[in-house]
Design a protein around this motif. Structure first.
Motif, short mmCIF file in Angstrom:
data_model
loop_
_atom_site.label_atom_id
_atom_site.label_comp_id
_atom_site.label_asym_id
_atom_site.label_seq_id
_atom_site.Cartn_x
_atom_site.Cartn_y
_atom_site.Cartn_z
N PRO A 193 9.09 15.22 -13.84
CA PRO A 193 9.12 16.51 -13.13
C PRO A 193 9.12 17.68 -14.11
O PRO A 193 9.77 17.65 -15.16
N GLY A 194 8.35 18.72 -13.77
CA GLY A 194 8.26 19.89 -14.62
C GLY A 194 7.16 19.83 -15.65
O GLY A 194 6.77 20.86 -16.23
N GLU A 195 6.63 18.64 -15.92
CA GLU A 195 5.58 18.47 -16.94
C GLU A 195 4.22 18.84 -16.39
O GLU A 195 3.80 18.32 -15.36
N SER A 225 12.47 12.52 -6.68
CA SER A 225 12.73 11.78 -5.44
C SER A 225 11.47 11.13 -4.90
O SER A 225 11.51 10.00 -4.38
N GLU A 226 10.33 11.81 -5.04
CA GLU A 226 9.06 11.25 -4.56
C GLU A 226 8.63 10.07 -5.41
O GLU A 226 8.14 9.06 -4.89
N LEU A 227 8.79 10.20 -6.71
CA LEU A 227 8.40 9.09 -7.58
C LEU A 227 9.27 7.86 -7.32
O LEU A 227 8.77 6.75 -7.22
N LEU A 228 10.57 8.07 -7.16
CA LEU A 228 11.47 6.95 -6.89
C LEU A 228 11.13 6.29 -5.56
O LEU A 228 11.14 5.05 -5.45
N HIS A 229 10.83 7.09 -4.55
CA HIS A 229 10.45 6.54 -3.25
C HIS A 229 9.18 5.70 -3.36
O HIS A 229 9.09 4.61 -2.80
N THR A 230 8.19 6.20 -4.12
CA THR A 230 6.93 5.48 -4.29
C THR A 230 7.14 4.18 -5.03
O THR A 230 6.55 3.14 -4.68
N GLU A 258 17.44 6.97 -13.45
CA GLU A 258 17.33 6.69 -12.02
C GLU A 258 16.46 5.46 -11.77
O GLU A 258 16.78 4.62 -10.93
N LEU A 259 15.36 5.35 -12.49
CA LEU A 259 14.49 4.19 -12.35
C LEU A 259 15.21 2.92 -12.79
O LEU A 259 15.06 1.86 -12.18
N HIS A 260 15.97 3.04 -13.84
CA HIS A 260 16.71 1.89 -14.36
C HIS A 260 17.74 1.38 -13.34
O HIS A 260 18.06 0.18 -13.31
#
Length: 305
Positions: A193-195, A225-230, A258-260
């Motif tokens: 995010p932000g990149e 949140s969107e990346l984690l949901h996907t 969070e992914l971990h």
């Protein structure tokens, strides 16, 4: 080390696709497919009751692999021999001096807002060298030179934006052409995010597609949140993230953690200038993938072997 033919064993052999579908998915012309079949017995599609060729997912994967080998510099006969014998053929080496000249010419064309000339230069490079070589030795070098010029105050924001837009469109077109319905596995690729800088991660997505992976490319600046949901929805084999600016480092750390922590986490890989330091590589959750798109793809395939 696994044999080359092992990578195709998990593809279905059910004959589902006609020639037109295979051409659309692989980019290999119908006449070329028939010539390969006549001369080398590869591929060898089944026939319908009406004597029409019917190809399987395995046929498509093999055809796409052969295409990649010929684009990297092998003759089709060498590629078929490599496929059939699993022997190692020395990869061709390239004189990179002309690429440096093409890179310099492309920089000047883009700084002059002459996108037609820049397009001609890239097309010339792609006609001689493999896609991966052009991306790393021309596109990447061009954007580094323009970025350095902008930071030094020698290049305007308009020039930098125009060059980035041009290269982004070029890579988007290459990604579109490289998409395949491979069963090799799903890999999610995105920035943190932000990149806003995504050309490097676009190359990673492109190279992986050309190696037969199903890549879900989520682009730049996607909310965490969107990346984690996907990721939880797709359950990919691996997630590859990129962060190039130091301002996004804390976002990257948070997202990697969070992914971990997700249930049954995928393999997590990361790259980009903001995450490539020795200290970062020892403390960040996940695996550092390398310093360019080629290294990243090699590392990803090593992790997924």
């Amino acid at each position: 080390m696994s044999k080359i033919t092992d990578r195709f064993t998990h593809f279905s052999q059910e004959p589902l696709y006609n020639t037109k579908a295979v051409v659309q998915r692989t980019g290999v012309a119908a006449d070329t497919l028939r010539a390969w079949e006549r001369r080398y017995g590869v591929p060898f599609p089944e026939r319908t009751e009406g004597r029409q060729r019917a190809y399987s997912d395995r046929d498509i994967a093999i055809i796409d692999w052969l295409r990649q080998q010929t684009e990297s510099g092998l003759t089709i006969s060498q590629a078929v021999a490599l496929l059939q014998t699993d022997s190692i053929i020395e990869q061709p080496t390239y004189d990179l001096a002309p690429l440096a000249e093409l890179s310099n010419d492309c920089v000047q064309a883009l700084l002059s807002f002459d996108v037609l000339k820049a397009e001609d230069i890239l097309n010339q490079a792609f006609s001689i060298y493999p896609v991966e070589t052009v991306c790393i030795e021309v596109i990447e070098r061009v954007m580094v030179a323009i970025g350095d010029g902008w930071h030094a105050g020698k290049i305007s924001i308009s020039q930098e934006h125009a060059a980035t837009a041009f290269m982004s469109l070029k890579l988007s077109n290459l990604i579109h052409q490289a998409r395949t319905r491979s069963n090799r596995g799903v890999i999610v690729v995105a920035t943190v995010p932000g990149e806003q800088h995504e050309l490097g991660v676009m190359m990673v997505a492109l190279f992986l597609m050309r190696r037969g992976w199903r890549v879900v490319y989520l682009g730049s600046n996607l909310p965490a949140s969107e990346l984690l949901h996907t990721v939880q929805r797709l359950n990919p084999k691996l997630v590859a993230l990129s962060a190039t600016t130091k301002d996004n480092y804390s976002q990257a750390v948070h997202l990697l953690q969070e992914l971990h922590n997700v249930p049954k986490p995928p393999i997590i890989g990361y790259g980009g200038a903001a995450l490539s330091g020795t200290t970062q590589q020892t403390v960040l959750p996940g695996i550092f993938l390398g310093y360019n798109a080629g290294q990243a793809c090699d590392k990803i395939e090593e992790l997924l072997a």
